[in-house]
Design a protein around this motif. Structure first.
Motif, PDB file in Angstrom:
ATOM      1  N   HIS A 379      -8.377   6.294   6.897  1.00 24.59           N
ATOM      2  CA  HIS A 379      -8.614   7.565   6.325  1.00 24.59           C
ATOM      3  C   HIS A 379      -9.130   8.337   7.460  1.00 24.59           C
ATOM      4  O   HIS A 379      -8.662   9.390   7.946  1.00 24.59           O
ATOM      5  N   ASP A 380     -10.420   7.547   8.167  1.00 21.86           N
ATOM      6  CA  ASP A 380     -11.171   8.367   9.204  1.00 21.86           C
ATOM      7  C   ASP A 380     -10.420   8.300  10.427  1.00 21.86           C
ATOM      8  O   ASP A 380     -10.359   9.372  11.234  1.00 21.86           O
ATOM      9  N   SER A 381      -9.618   7.283  10.669  1.00 25.05           N
ATOM     10  CA  SER A 381      -8.834   7.173  12.026  1.00 25.05           C
ATOM     11  C   SER A 381      -7.574   8.123  12.032  1.00 25.05           C
ATOM     12  O   SER A 381      -7.318   8.960  12.978  1.00 25.05           O
ATOM     13  N   PHE A 382      -7.157   8.208  10.868  1.00 28.92           N
ATOM     14  CA  PHE A 382      -5.876   9.236  10.599  1.00 28.92           C
ATOM     15  C   PHE A 382      -6.350  10.657  10.881  1.00 28.92           C
ATOM     16  O   PHE A 382      -5.807  11.451  11.694  1.00 28.92           O
ATOM     17  N   LEU A 383      -7.671  10.901  10.364  1.00 29.54           N
ATOM     18  CA  LEU A 383      -8.015  12.313  10.417  1.00 29.54           C
ATOM     19  C   LEU A 383      -8.564  12.365  12.064  1.00 29.54           C
ATOM     20  O   LEU A 383      -8.084  13.821  12.440  1.00 29.54           O
ATOM     21  N   THR A 384      -9.034  11.569  12.508  1.00 23.33           N
ATOM     22  CA  THR A 384      -9.226  11.586  13.872  1.00 23.33           C
ATOM     23  C   THR A 384      -8.048  11.959  15.004  1.00 23.33           C
ATOM     24  O   THR A 384      -8.210  12.740  15.652  1.00 23.33           O
ATOM     25  N   LYS A 385      -7.203  11.208  14.659  1.00 27.22           N
ATOM     26  CA  LYS A 385      -5.611  11.320  15.368  1.00 27.22           C
ATOM     27  C   LYS A 385      -5.143  12.872  15.132  1.00 27.22           C
ATOM     28  O   LYS A 385      -4.973  13.519  16.262  1.00 27.22           O
ATOM     29  N   VAL A 519       0.566   8.249  13.309  1.00 28.93           N
ATOM     30  CA  VAL A 519       0.841   7.011  13.208  1.00 28.93           C
ATOM     31  C   VAL A 519       1.258   6.007  14.199  1.00 28.93           C
ATOM     32  O   VAL A 519       0.762   5.019  14.372  1.00 28.93           O
ATOM     33  N   TYR A 520       1.987   6.726  15.403  1.00 31.67           N
ATOM     34  CA  TYR A 520       2.099   6.111  16.383  1.00 31.67           C
ATOM     35  C   TYR A 520       1.102   5.754  17.351  1.00 31.67           C
ATOM     36  O   TYR A 520       0.705   4.815  17.871  1.00 31.67           O
ATOM     37  N   LEU A 521      -0.024   6.828  17.167  1.00 32.40           N
ATOM     38  CA  LEU A 521      -1.364   6.681  17.842  1.00 32.40           C
ATOM     39  C   LEU A 521      -2.128   5.456  17.326  1.00 32.40           C
ATOM     40  O   LEU A 521      -2.830   4.741  17.918  1.00 32.40           O
ATOM     41  N   LEU A 522      -2.085   5.442  16.002  1.00 37.49           N
ATOM     42  CA  LEU A 522      -2.882   4.455  15.229  1.00 37.49           C
ATOM     43  C   LEU A 522      -2.500   3.255  15.539  1.00 37.49           C
ATOM     44  O   LEU A 522      -2.986   2.111  15.806  1.00 37.49           O
ATOM     45  N   GLU A 523      -0.917   3.106  15.551  1.00 39.22           N
ATOM     46  CA  GLU A 523      -0.397   1.632  15.904  1.00 39.22           C
ATOM     47  C   GLU A 523      -0.692   1.318  17.400  1.00 39.22           C
ATOM     48  O   GLU A 523      -0.959   0.013  17.706  1.00 39.22           O
ATOM     49  N   LYS A 524      -0.657   2.293  18.229  1.00 37.27           N
ATOM     50  CA  LYS A 524      -0.973   2.153  19.764  1.00 37.27           C
ATOM     51  C   LYS A 524      -2.504   1.574  20.012  1.00 37.27           C
ATOM     52  O   LYS A 524      -2.680   0.664  20.755  1.00 37.27           O
ATOM     53  N   ASP A 525      -3.149   2.138  19.072  1.00 37.86           N
ATOM     54  CA  ASP A 525      -4.706   1.601  19.265  1.00 37.86           C
ATOM     55  C   ASP A 525      -5.091   0.573  18.507  1.00 37.86           C
ATOM     56  O   ASP A 525      -6.191   0.208  18.369  1.00 37.86           O
ATOM     57  N   GLY A 526      -4.024  -0.011  17.581  1.00 40.25           N
ATOM     58  CA  GLY A 526      -4.477  -0.962  16.766  1.00 40.25           C
ATOM     59  C   GLY A 526      -5.100  -0.825  15.493  1.00 40.25           C
ATOM     60  O   GLY A 526      -5.754  -1.570  14.905  1.00 40.25           O
ATOM     61  N   GLU A 527      -5.042   0.345  15.173  1.00 36.69           N
ATOM     62  CA  GLU A 527      -5.804   0.752  13.835  1.00 36.69           C
ATOM     63  C   GLU A 527      -4.895   0.879  12.761  1.00 36.69           C
ATOM     64  O   GLU A 527      -5.609   1.314  11.398  1.00 36.69           O
ATOM     65  N   ARG A 528      -3.594   0.671  13.001  1.00 42.44           N
ATOM     66  CA  ARG A 528      -2.761   0.643  11.595  1.00 42.44           C
ATOM     67  C   ARG A 528      -2.815  -0.726  11.011  1.00 42.44           C
ATOM     68  O   ARG A 528      -2.291  -1.639  11.936  1.00 42.44           O
ATOM     69  N   PHE A 529      -2.941  -0.885   9.803  1.00 47.33           N
ATOM     70  CA  PHE A 529      -2.895  -2.142   9.261  1.00 47.33           C
ATOM     71  C   PHE A 529      -1.690  -2.692   8.777  1.00 47.33           C
ATOM     72  O   PHE A 529      -0.873  -1.857   7.958  1.00 47.33           O
ATOM     73  N   SER A 530      -1.272  -4.064   9.376  1.00 45.36           N
ATOM     74  CA  SER A 530       0.162  -4.184   9.087  1.00 45.36           C
ATOM     75  C   SER A 530       0.225  -4.619   7.405  1.00 45.36           C
ATOM     76  O   SER A 530      -0.809  -5.208   7.147  1.00 45.36           O
ATOM     77  N   GLY A 531       1.360  -4.139   6.821  1.00 42.08           N
ATOM     78  CA  GLY A 531       1.602  -4.576   5.243  1.00 42.08           C
ATOM     79  C   GLY A 531       0.908  -3.589   4.635  1.00 42.08           C
ATOM     80  O   GLY A 531       1.180  -3.598   3.439  1.00 42.08           O
ATOM     81  N   HIS A 532       0.156  -2.592   4.875  1.00 40.90           N
ATOM     82  CA  HIS A 532      -0.389  -1.726   4.097  1.00 40.90           C
ATOM     83  C   HIS A 532       0.392  -0.264   4.089  1.00 40.90           C
ATOM     84  O   HIS A 532      -0.143   0.911   4.161  1.00 40.90           O
ATOM     85  N   GLU A 533       1.708  -0.349   3.860  1.00 46.52           N
ATOM     86  CA  GLU A 533       2.524   0.503   3.730  1.00 46.52           C
ATOM     87  C   GLU A 533       2.240   1.739   2.759  1.00 46.52           C
ATOM     88  O   GLU A 533       2.602   2.870   2.682  1.00 46.52           O
ATOM     89  N   VAL A 534       1.794   1.296   1.551  1.00 45.96           N
ATOM     90  CA  VAL A 534       1.468   2.137   0.399  1.00 45.96           C
ATOM     91  C   VAL A 534       0.454   2.836   0.713  1.00 45.96           C
ATOM     92  O   VAL A 534       0.656   4.100   0.302  1.00 45.96           O
ATOM     93  N   LEU A 535      -0.410   2.396   1.370  1.00 48.83           N
ATOM     94  CA  LEU A 535      -1.811   3.445   1.636  1.00 48.83           C
ATOM     95  C   LEU A 535      -1.281   4.326   2.871  1.00 48.83           C
ATOM     96  O   LEU A 535      -1.739   5.378   2.665  1.00 48.83           O
ATOM     97  N   VAL A 536      -0.617   3.924   3.727  1.00 52.01           N
ATOM     98  CA  VAL A 536       0.070   4.929   4.803  1.00 52.01           C
ATOM     99  C   VAL A 536       0.925   5.745   4.058  1.00 52.01           C
ATOM    100  O   VAL A 536       0.558   7.195   4.305  1.00 52.01           O
ATOM    101  N   ARG A 537       1.622   5.580   3.073  1.00 53.75           N
ATOM    102  CA  ARG A 537       2.539   6.635   2.539  1.00 53.75           C
ATOM    103  C   ARG A 537       1.804   7.337   1.588  1.00 53.75           C
ATOM    104  O   ARG A 537       2.058   8.791   1.507  1.00 53.75           O
ATOM    105  N   ARG A 538       0.588   6.938   0.785  1.00 56.28           N
ATOM    106  CA  ARG A 538      -0.009   7.811   0.087  1.00 56.28           C
ATOM    107  C   ARG A 538      -0.837   8.794   1.028  1.00 56.28           C
ATOM    108  O   ARG A 538      -0.918  10.072   0.526  1.00 56.28           O
ATOM    109  N   VAL A 539      -1.623   8.472   2.103  1.00 55.66           N
ATOM    110  CA  VAL A 539      -2.057   9.440   2.870  1.00 55.66           C
ATOM    111  C   VAL A 539      -1.219  10.356   3.402  1.00 55.66           C
ATOM    112  O   VAL A 539      -1.425  11.632   3.405  1.00 55.66           O
ATOM    113  N   GLN A 540      -0.155   9.776   3.858  1.00 60.81           N
ATOM    114  CA  GLN A 540       1.029  10.876   4.471  1.00 60.81           C
ATOM    115  C   GLN A 540       1.360  11.779   3.368  1.00 60.81           C
ATOM    116  O   GLN A 540       1.446  13.110   3.471  1.00 60.81           O
ATOM    117  N   ALA A 541       1.747  11.314   1.866  1.00 60.23           N
ATOM    118  CA  ALA A 541       2.086  12.221   0.869  1.00 60.23           C
ATOM    119  C   ALA A 541       0.965  13.298   0.714  1.00 60.23           C
ATOM    120  O   ALA A 541       1.387  14.374   0.426  1.00 60.23           O
TER     121      ALA A 541
END
Length: 757
Positions: A379-385, A519-541
């Motif tokens: 949540h914090d990383s997404f808002l920072t980006k 999301v690209y910046l999170l992946e680039k910095d290694g801050e996106r957690f693999s397999g947690h697609e439900v969390l990512v989709r929920r934040v995006q929604a």
């Protein structure tokens, strides 16, 4: 002229089997390593009907493909050929290529009869012929063992196309460009040996070399082959022509190419089979015909030259000599690449081991407390980006995420009014730049200001003026100031309301584009957690819902402003101040004579009292100080307004007066609309992303935690997917380790043999 062997004759056979086996395994693994481990291979490049596939079959010693006119190879075919004296017939195995679809995987990895391999390749070519893309860069990988096979890895590519010019050939021109890009990608690796086919009798015609030299300018890793030699020999009339063809001058063909000079080949026409159309009944007959054709070509050339060919010249003629040269060249590359392969495999082994540790750690972290902590971190990383994207950054590549103004208009809508006016690109700063985030938001707002600020008042007709006059509730005169206000606010509302919706849609589109970039910046910095697609989709929604509701609320605020501005005319707002309006009217009908004429024109029935009062005023003014003479035009201007605003006869001067008032009011509404709209979108759309979005996302996560943890993480599915990834990584680590040890053993053996020498 064979390249000298790098190993003693008694040790060569001992090391060869281990070497080829290791490279064969590495070739299968190379795609999974993302091209990190380059494997030497011979890539065949030529134009359509140059005889590529026929030459490949001749090198193999048997026929496997569909040879003929037009495009017969639409997907690269990688052939791992291994000499096996025990195989009286070709033993084929279809391997899974990089990026193969599921249907390919269903037939991959198992032995297949040669007829099935042929049917599969032809089916793929027919499928791609009907596909919009026409070609594919995914290799069909076939492993072949045969007693007539060389030890080679050959990649047969689609034939290059030379389309005719003209607009009617645009489809073929597009296909030619796609094939050329595919071929360049296949030959760009420095480990690749390029087999460049030229079907010409004049070396100054560099048809295929034109493409090859874009990647290998010096031809340092290119073998030039002149195909269809048997058809060229009869074309030469003089021995000197044959000499130039066999030994092209350095000004035409660079001597730095592999082998120092070209090879010359002929392949006998005809197919192998049992049907009556077949020319050869077996692959042995086909191989004998190739050898016989080689002898006939040498004899024909010697007859043309009137002399015998030297040993060096004979070693350049025929498929057999080309095959020996390529086999020795590739073996040399294999041996030279062994020391380079080992550190690459060690690096891949470390990376795979690290990934395995990370997956194991993720599996152990699948408890409620740690998952909640990860959700907060995400949540914090997404808002920072998001914040960085709005403030400005250059980490995300513009060529991937940026948009020019043309693309932005296509995807996010244009600012167009009732007349479909659109601002030319050259008038917009940074129109050709690929922007995203805050820079794109600023450009869209600047375009909105320029487009709306350049809008003129729509044309006004006499019918509109008369219809706007209507009927007063107490007299039959006409208040032209009211008429002007009615027309102005109606035209302003119709003109500016569409722009309000267009601006909201454009800015909403720009803000939604922040999601994939973040999301690209999170992946680039290694801050996106693999397999947690439900969390990512929920934040995006949650982000999408927030910006959509915020944009709608902001647009409603702007609509209220537009409605109030176009419902009631306040002269201090719509015309800045009364002094400005008086100055405007004075400039509109200033000359004294025009005032008098207008009065008589519009008010022919003025009573005597009005005239007497005007005379009395005139005498009084005449007898006063000369500085008071300026009051005469002002008094007459007031008389003009008093007379015309309640006169129903629409004369030209009244029409001009209404027209001028409408324009003045319209421009006042436009300026107010521009200022308030930009201010409100900045305050009530952009700023809430900074100060309200963090609290909303945190509240959404906390409410989800109260419901069920699976609603955020899908723990069951996550545990299964991580377990599957762990098993795949364990297999990959073992494969890389085994291959690394095998190449280490080969390297030790080669070093010991060199020391023994």
């Amino acid at each position: 002229m064979a390249t000298p062997s790098l190993l003693p004759a008694d040790a060569e056979e001992e090391a060869r089997e281990l070497l080829y086996e290791a490279y064969n395994e590495l070739q299968a693994l190379a795609a999974e390593l993302g091209g990190a481990a380059g494997v030497p291979a011979v890539v065949v490049v030529g134009h359509q009907t140059d005889g590529k596939s026929a030459l490949v079959e001749a090198l193999m010693g048997f026929q496997f493909n569909h040879v003929g006119g037009g495009t017969k190879t639409r997907r690269p075919v990688a052939l791992h050929l291994r000499f096996n004296p025990r195989c009286d017939a070709p033993q084929c195995r279809l391997l899974a290529g990089p990026g193969d679809e599921d249907e390919d995987a269903g037939v991959a990895g198992r032995p297949m009869p040669l007829a099935d391999i042929q049917a599969y390749i032809e089916a793929e070519n027919m499928r791609l012929e009907n596909d919009p893309c026409q070609f594919s860069d995914k290799e069909i990988i076939v492993k072949v063992e045969y007693k007539h096979c060389p030890n080679l890895t050959i990649i047969d590519t689609p034939g290059l196309i030379l389309p005719a010019p003209g607009r009617k050939n645009r489809v073929l021109q597009s296909q030619a460009s796609a094939v050329e890009s595919l071929v360049r990608a296949k030959i760009q690796h420095k480990e690749t040996i390029i087999l460049c086919l030229e079907d010409c009798s004049d070396w100054s015609n560099a048809t295929t070399r034109r493409v090859v030299m874009q990647v290998d300018p010096d031809l340092a890793r290119t073998v030039i082959v002149s195909t269809k030699l048997d058809t060229k020999i009869p074309q030469f009339a003089r021995p000197s022509d044959v000499e130039v063809f066999l030994h092209p001058p350095t000004c035409v063909l660079d001597v730095s190419l592999l082998g120092d000079s070209p090879f010359f080949t002929s392949v006998p026409s005809g197919r192998v089979g049992s049907c009556h159309e077949a020319v050869f009944r077996s692959n042995e007959e086909f191989k004998k015909a190739i050898s016989s054709r080689e002898s006939e070509d040498i004899t024909s050339i010697e007859d043309k030259l009137g002399r015998s060919l030297t040993t060096e010249e004979k070693e350049r003629i025929g498929v057999g000599n080309l095959r020996l040269f390529l086999e020795e060249l590739l073996r040399k590359r294999y041996i030279e690449s062994v020391p380079l392969i080992i550190p690459l495999l060690e690096k891949e082994h470390r990376n795979a081991t690290r990934k395995l540790r990370e997956i194991s750690q993720e599996i152990s972290d699948l408890d409620e407390a740690k998952l909640k902590e990860k959700a907060q971190l995400f949540h914090d990383s997404f808002l920072t980006k998001l914040s960085l994207l709005l403030k400005g950054m250059v980490v995300a590549p513009p060529d991937k995420f940026g948009e020019t103004l043309i693309n932005e208009r296509i995807n996010g809508g244009t600012f167009t009014g009732s007349e479909n006016f659109q601002l030319p690109n050259k008038m917009m700063p940074n129109a050709g730049m690929r922007l995203y985030g805050g820079a794109q938001y600023h450009r869209a707002m600047a375009e909105f200001r320029l487009v709306v600020g350049s809008i003129k008042c729509p044309p006004i007709t006499r019918e509109e003026i008369v219809n706007a006059c209507g009927v007063e509730d107490i007299h039959d005169g006409t208040n032209y100031s009211r008429t002007a206000c009615v027309i102005a606010v109606a035209k302003a509302r119709d003109t500016f309301e569409p722009f309000l919706h267009q601006l909201g849609f454009r800015l909403l589109y720009i803000l939604k584009r922040l999601i994939p970039i973040s999301v690209y910046l999170l992946e680039k910095d290694g801050e996106r957690f693999s397999g947690h697609e439900v969390l990512v989709r929920r934040v995006q929604a949650a982000f999408r819902r927030f910006v959509e509701s915020t944009e709608q609320s902001c647009r409603e605020r702007c609509m209220e402003d537009l409605e109030s501005t176009t419902r009631y005319v306040t002269w201090s707002l719509h015309n800045k101040n009364r002094a400005g309006l008086r100055h405007f009217l004075d400039s509109f009908v200033a000359p004294e004579q025009l005032l008098v004429n207008t009065l008589h024109e519009q008010l022919p029935g003025l009573n005597d009292n009005r005239q007497d009062r005007a005379k009395t005023d005139s005498k009084s003014n005449h007898s006063s100080d000369t500085n008071s003479s300026g009051a005469v035009p002002e008094t007459r201007l007031v008389d003009l307004l008093d007379s015309t605003l309640w006169n129903r006869k629409l004369v030209p001067s009244s029409e001009r007066l209404v027209y001028a008032l409408v324009h003045q009011i319209f421009h006042g509404i436009r300026e107010h609309f521009l200022v308030t709209t930009e201010l409100k979108f900045n305050c009530f759309l952009l700023m809430p992303i900074v100060d309200k979005l963090p609290a909303l996302l945190r509240q959404d996560l906390e409410s989800a935690f109260e419901d069920e943890l699976d609603s955020i993480f899908d723990v069951t599915q996550l545990r299964q997917s991580l377990g599957q990834k762990k098993r795949e990584l364990e297999i990959e680590v073992k494969r890389i380790k085994r291959l690394k040890e095998k190449f280490g053993e080969i390297n030790k053996k080669l070093n010991s043999l060199r020391v023994r020498e």
